[in-house]
Enzyme design. Structure first.
Site, PDB file in Angstrom:
ATOM      1  N   HIS A   1       8.981  23.130  43.656  1.00 35.28           N
ATOM      2  CA  HIS A   1       8.359  22.368  44.735  1.00 35.28           C
ATOM      3  C   HIS A   1       7.744  21.050  44.268  1.00 35.28           C
ATOM      4  O   HIS A   1       7.103  20.372  45.073  1.00 35.28           O
ATOM      5  CB  HIS A   1       7.269  23.201  45.410  1.00 35.28           C
ATOM      6  CG  HIS A   1       7.784  24.237  46.351  1.00 35.28           C
ATOM      7  ND1 HIS A   1       8.195  23.953  47.636  1.00 35.28           N
ATOM      8  CD2 HIS A   1       7.971  25.574  46.180  1.00 35.28           C
ATOM      9  CE1 HIS A   1       8.598  25.066  48.228  1.00 35.28           C
ATOM     10  NE2 HIS A   1       8.482  26.065  47.369  1.00 35.28           N
TER      11      HIS A   1
ATOM     12  N   LYS B   1      -2.234  15.595  55.720  1.00 33.76           N
ATOM     13  CA  LYS B   1      -1.655  16.326  54.593  1.00 33.76           C
ATOM     14  C   LYS B   1      -2.704  16.450  53.497  1.00 33.76           C
ATOM     15  O   LYS B   1      -3.777  15.832  53.591  1.00 33.76           O
ATOM     16  CB  LYS B   1      -0.400  15.639  54.058  1.00 33.76           C
ATOM     17  CG  LYS B   1      -0.556  14.153  53.797  1.00 33.76           C
ATOM     18  CD  LYS B   1       0.783  13.524  53.383  1.00 33.76           C
ATOM     19  CE  LYS B   1       1.678  13.274  54.583  1.00 33.76           C
ATOM     20  NZ  LYS B   1       2.886  14.051  54.601  1.00 33.76           N
ATOM     21  N   ARG B   2      -2.406  17.245  52.513  1.00 33.39           N
ATOM     22  CA  ARG B   2      -3.317  17.387  51.384  1.00 33.39           C
ATOM     23  C   ARG B   2      -3.655  16.015  50.813  1.00 33.39           C
ATOM     24  O   ARG B   2      -2.794  15.155  50.676  1.00 33.39           O
ATOM     25  CB  ARG B   2      -2.636  18.263  50.321  1.00 33.39           C
ATOM     26  CG  ARG B   2      -3.415  18.508  49.069  1.00 33.39           C
ATOM     27  CD  ARG B   2      -2.764  19.650  48.274  1.00 33.39           C
ATOM     28  NE  ARG B   2      -1.329  19.458  48.101  1.00 33.39           N
ATOM     29  CZ  ARG B   2      -0.771  18.908  47.015  1.00 33.39           C
ATOM     30  NH1 ARG B   2      -1.530  18.480  46.024  1.00 33.39           N
ATOM     31  NH2 ARG B   2       0.548  18.806  46.916  1.00 33.39           N
TER      32      ARG B   2
ATOM     33  N   LYS C   1       0.314  10.980  47.552  1.00 34.60           N
ATOM     34  CA  LYS C   1       0.593  10.929  48.989  1.00 34.60           C
ATOM     35  C   LYS C   1       0.064   9.639  49.614  1.00 34.60           C
ATOM     36  O   LYS C   1       0.370   9.314  50.766  1.00 34.60           O
ATOM     37  CB  LYS C   1      -0.011  12.157  49.679  1.00 34.60           C
ATOM     38  CG  LYS C   1       0.687  13.464  49.267  1.00 34.60           C
ATOM     39  CD  LYS C   1       0.076  14.664  49.956  1.00 34.60           C
ATOM     40  CE  LYS C   1       0.711  15.976  49.504  1.00 34.60           C
ATOM     41  NZ  LYS C   1       2.079  16.151  50.004  1.00 34.60           N
TER      42      LYS C   1
ATOM     43  N   THR D   1       7.073  19.038  54.889  1.00 34.59           N
ATOM     44  CA  THR D   1       7.507  19.728  56.108  1.00 34.59           C
ATOM     45  C   THR D   1       6.820  19.148  57.337  1.00 34.59           C
ATOM     46  O   THR D   1       7.357  19.247  58.433  1.00 34.59           O
ATOM     47  CB  THR D   1       7.208  21.239  56.030  1.00 34.59           C
ATOM     48  OG1 THR D   1       5.840  21.442  55.666  1.00 34.59           O
ATOM     49  CG2 THR D   1       8.116  21.920  55.020  1.00 34.59           C
TER      50      THR D   1
ATOM     51  N   LYS E   1       8.044  18.373  61.415  1.00 40.94           N
ATOM     52  CA  LYS E   1       7.328  18.774  62.625  1.00 40.94           C
ATOM     53  C   LYS E   1       7.054  17.575  63.527  1.00 40.94           C
ATOM     54  O   LYS E   1       7.204  17.656  64.748  1.00 40.94           O
ATOM     55  CB  LYS E   1       6.015  19.468  62.242  1.00 40.94           C
ATOM     56  CG  LYS E   1       6.207  20.759  61.451  1.00 40.94           C
ATOM     57  CD  LYS E   1       4.910  21.200  60.798  1.00 40.94           C
ATOM     58  CE  LYS E   1       5.149  22.352  59.835  1.00 40.94           C
ATOM     59  NZ  LYS E   1       3.966  22.664  59.032  1.00 40.94           N
TER      60      LYS E   1
END
Length: 986
Positions: A421, A716-717, A722, A828, A832
């Site tokens: 991952h 998100k985290r 990110k 993911t 969505k």
């Protein structure tokens, strides 16, 4: 996560397998308990006269199964009156309801009353919402158990091959704090698809008492407090007190009188099973999520010590056992934290494998054939956390079941598979060898054996003619890091002063590459002046021993090269000797690759990086092991349940609700993409969802935002890669430009935006917590600036979780997926958002690449450097050649001017400065991508001003998202990795 121990709007659905409109056998009834009520539960009880409301997403569907009919009628009973106890009739209780051939409102209400009275979790005086929820949940669970048991019994009878999905994370819910981010949400989507598609499978995880943490946002930024999801109990789980397994730590390894190795002494705990049913959609299949909780027997409580006043000592064994399942991802800065994390991982692996093996033996009856184990069992390791499954299965098969090393190794390799991952070095787990030796001594012996065989196998494959290449391969591929190589291997790298040709024709060994199978190379004996003794203790990596019992011809005479003296011309290389200044480590990802038959990435670009970069040496050795399985999410939850307005539109325009199971039908929307009637409905649904978020933001933060603004969301985290920092710096630049304009110019130049953030920073990740603090400081300034008004708002939604996502995602119009290219495995949430008609702005990273291909390049806002450019850009920075854009320098200076309050942003901004050094030099290329990002945002504004164009783009995003259903992903796993087939209950 919510402060409430009670569920929010996804209450029942979340526990029934994360299935939107959870079928509860063949129904899709959702019990919805109003979210505002739960805000007060955890902080002291307050009375509420509001009744439970129920929404059914299957009311237009004929239900013929009597059990499913009964579950569906539960909803009718609950909405029949404002008083949830009205019209309840006396009966024989739940047994009467379950045995009825046809349910009605009275029998269902009777079952609820039965549980309120005879399965009480609350006092009998009042029938308030908490009590009503538990009674209803237990009533639904009663009906659910029928198909749950039927599924289990049918699997036992048919004895088909079954997949077992091991993950440290599952659902991320206010009422099931079992996950942190995408890893857990992916796992829950997979269980939904497995059940819906009738695949025989179970999930295994840990039952965390306090979850990760509940996030509060204060003036100082993020504050972590313990979760409380189990304080009032969990009506959906069933404890299996008869299903428990011993788990051992520490101790020592001895050889018994039987000649076998035995792991004795040490610390012993017990893992107890808690089961949660996972029903499929429009099917009877109901699979299982088994969660382990840890404890010790009551006799381990030291009563004498307690009575002597040594209370802590008396309960030490209990506390040591129970704390294993206290928290998801405990901080590992301390040695105690590291020990606890490793205990968690081993507990998951050991208890789950013991359970799987017990099932295999039970189904085999009196004729257990261990060679058949891989034909009945497939174990998927979700990331590296369950890596210890490999040495644990070896240990059980050899030490407990009496198999030989070679037999056990073949079984292990054929059973295990690994999902990678991440490509982030810090996330590719390494464990201290010293710690592991203390905690799991027998497993270290097995890992050392695997490592030695791997070394020999690498030498067999690559030969010794090119020692530079061989050194690189060994460095890349060893399981043990900074550990001395075996003596025979060390001697390969000595340089003798001179070569003396041999006069004899004695047969000696020279290992050379073979043109045969990479998995089973053939040995060769050749004459050579350089002799190399390689004598593994076992056959390397599954290669059968020769009939003589040796792999290499031990009957041949070998002449070993002696080490050179210190004054020789040769130089002794250092790579094969450990560096005493560095720790000795176990590389878990390498062990996963060696010990399994399959390795998959989770997006096409990620899988290519895994093959061509991160694990390239392994890929060249075993190309057949590597494959891609692009992630997916369940449309049942992420459209049907969380966005009923959009679901109705889809069904009406496609002409069927089959899209819930066959997302390919979403493509049919393309032909309506320009239809004005569809546009009107589409925008109305989006506006309705935005209104809900307006209320959520006001409730959670106190800020008032306009539903007429563009909703721009990044949830998100919190992590540097990110790049929430890029987003907020872009907002700061936007704000600065606004402040420099007149009111009229601002209105004409900018589209009004509400910029929404959500996500948790790991408790010990200081830089991520600085980013959270910075975002909230910027929001506090902008949101209170009267010059700006509704033109720009910045909101950080605290305690982001699935229930919050179920509201934000349907309301989103622009979603940011802006990680540094090549660093996001898949993602993911991007799927969505696209499913819900949100347009993405992002880099070519992770699943963004495939989403852009499916929705169309014109319907995706692309910016930033490409993955193949990243290494050169970092080199350019290190060489001092990077020239920052003036706008980037401008925004950094503005941040440091104090406009956002007295906060100290030196460390945060300092990470963007300099050309080298840890935590410096802008490793994640925020500055490099900043100008491209600003220009792309200008294109976003331009497109949003043309609502017809924007709505068409939104429709085409939903239409193109069909590929990203977890059903597709699970079909691929089942066919290509697990080799399992659907089993439909009769």
């Amino acid at each position: 996560m919510s402060s409430s121990p009670m569920p929010s709007r996804s209450a029942i659905y979340s526990h029934l397998g994360t299935i939107p409109g959870s079928p509860l056998l063949r129904s899709s009834t959702i019990v919805y308990v109003p979210a505002p009520f739960f805000g007060g539960i955890g902080r002291g009880r307050r009375r509420s006269r509001r009744s439970i409301s129920v929404r059914s997403v299957a009311s237009d569907r004929e239900v013929k199964d009597p059990v499913a009919e009964g579950v569906h009628l539960w909803s009718l009973a609950l909405v029949a009156s404002d008083d949830p106890t009205k019209n309840i009739v006396e009966s024989d209780g739940v047994a009467s309801a379950l045995n009825s051939s046809a349910y009605n409102a009275s029998t269902i209400a009777s079952s609820i009353k039965y549980h309120a009275e005879f399965t009480p979790s609350f006092s009998p005086e009042l029938f308030e919402l908490p009590k009503a929820y538990f009674a209803t949940a237990e009533s639904v669970r009663d009906a659910l158990i029928i198909n749950w048991n039927a599924t289990y019994e049918y699997y036992e009878k048919m004895n088909v091959k079954q997949a077992y999905y091991l993950s440290m994370e599952f659902l991320q819910e206010p009422d099931a704090a079992l996950g942190n981010g995408g890893l857990g949400r992916l796992a829950s989507c997979f269980l939904d698809s497995l059940a819906t598609l009738n695949y025989p499978a179970w999930g295994y995880g840990l039952r965390y008492r306090y979850g990760l943490f509940k996030q509060n946002i204060t003036k100082d930024g993020q504050e972590e407090v313990a979760e409380n999801w189990l304080e009032m109990g969990n009506p959906w789980e069933i404890v299996r007190n008869d299903v428990s397994y011993p788990v051992k730590f520490y101790g020592k390894v001895v050889i018994g009188s039987d000649g076998k190795k035995h792991w004795i002494g040490g610390e012993n705990i017990k893992a107890v099973a808690y089961d949660v049913p996972i029903p499929g959609y429009k099917t009877k299949s109901t699979i299982n999520l088994r969660l382990w909780s840890t404890k010790v027997p009551s006799e381990d409580f030291d009563l004498a010590a307690f009575n002597a006043g040594h209370h802590a000592k008396a309960s030490e064994a209990h506390q040591n056992a129970e704390k294993i399942c206290y928290i998801l991802y405990p901080g590992d800065e301390s040695m105690e934290g590291k020990i606890l994390r490793l205990k968690q991982q081993y507990t998951l692996c050991s208890a789950s494998l013991q359970d799987i093996i017990a099932s295999f033996e039970r189904r085999s009856g009196n004729s257990v054939n261990w060679k058949e184990f891989p034909t009945k069992v497939a174990v998927q390791m979700n990331d590296t956390h369950p890596t210890l499954c490999i040495p644990e299965l070896m240990r059980i098969l050899i030490d407990v079941k009496g198999l030989t090393w070679n037999e056990a190794w073949k079984i292990t390799q054929r059973t295990m598979a690994y999902t990678n991952h991440t490509v982030l070095p810090e996330a590719l787990e390494k464990w201290s060898l010293e710690l592991m030796q203390k905690l799991l001594p027998r497993h270290v012996e097995i890992i050392e054996m695997i490592d030695e065989e791997l070394i020999n196998f690498i030498i067999l494959e690559n030969g010794t003619e090119d020692l530079v290449l061989l050194e690189k391969k060994l460095k890349d591929m060893r399981i043990l890091d900074n550990v001395d190589f075996p003596e025979s291997v060390q001697k390969l790298f000595y340089k003798p002063m001179e070569e003396t040709p041999k006069e004899t024709s004695e047969e000696t060994l020279k290992v050379t590459p073979q043109g045969t199978s990479k998995e089973f190379p053939k040995k060769t004996l050749k004459e050579t002046p350089k002799t190399i003794p390689i004598k593994p203790k076992q056959a390397p990596l599954g290669k059968p021993l020769e009939p003589s019992g040796v792999l290499l011809d031990e009957k041949a005479e070998f002449e070993e090269v002696e080490p050179e003296e210190e004054d020789s011309e040769g130089e002794e290389p250092s790579f094969w000797k450990s560096d005493p200044k560095l720790p000795k480590m176990v590389r878990m990802a390498n062990l996963c690759i060696v010990g399994g038959h399959g390795v998959n990435g989770v997006a096409e670009i990620h899988s290519e990086i895994v093959k061509q970069d991160v694990f390239n040496s392994f890929y060249k050795l075993w190309p057949e092991k590597f494959q891609n399985k692009t992630n997916g999410v369940t449309p049942r939850r992420w459209i049907r349940f969380c966005n009923p307005e959009l679901s109705s539109i889809l069904t009406r325009w496609i002409g069927t609700d089959d899209w819930v199971l066959n997302t390919e039908k979403l493509e049919e929307l393309r032909k309506f993409a320009d239809n004005e009637d569809l546009h009107l409905e589409w925008r109305a649904a989006k506006k309705s969802n935005k209104m809900k978020v307006v209320s959520l933001i006001r409730q959670r933060t106190g800020y008032i935002v306009s539903p007429d603004s563009m909703f721009d969301i990044q949830v998100k985290r919190i992590h540097e890669y990110k790049r929430q920092l890029l987003n907020i710096l872009g907002i700061v630049y936007r704000y600065k430009k606004m402040k420099e304009m007149t009111a009229e110019d601002r209105i004409s130049s900018f589209v009004p935006r509400v910029c929404i953030f959500g996500g948790k920073a790991f408790a010990t990740y200081v830089q991520a917590k600085r980013i959270v603090k910075f975002i909230t400081d910027v929001g506090a300034t902008i949101n209170n600036d009267p010059d700006i008004g509704d033109l720009l708002k910045v909101v950080f939604v605290p305690d982001y979780n699935v229930s919050v996502a179920e509201m934000l995602i349907p309301a989103s119009e622009l979603s940011q997926h802006i990680s540094t290219a090549g660093m996001e495995a898949s993602g993911t949430s991007n799927m969505k958002f696209a499913m819900n008609g949100c347009i993405l702005i992002g880099t070519l990273d992770g699943a963004n690449v495939e989403i852009r291909e499916e929705v169309g390049e014109d319907n995706f806002f692309l910016f930033g450097a490409r993955a193949h450019e990243i290494a050169d850009l970092r080199t350019e920075r290190a060489e001092g050649k990077f020239v920052p854009d003036p706008r980037f320098e401008e925004v950094k200076k503005f941040v440091c001017s104090g406009v956002f309050g007295p906060g100290d942003y030196d460390e945060l901004m300092g990470s963007l400065e300099g050309n080298e050094g840890f935590g410096r030099a802008d490793y994640f290329l925020v500055g490099k991508d900043f100008p491209s990002y600003l220009e792309c945002q200008e294109k976003v504004d331009e497109a949003y001003q043309d609502q017809k164009r924007w709505t068409k783009m939104s429709i085409l995003n939903t239409a193109g998202s069909y590929k990203f259903s977890s059903d597709r992903t699970i079909h691929e796993y089942a066919k290509d990795i697990w080799d399992i087939k659907p089993v439909v209950l009769p």
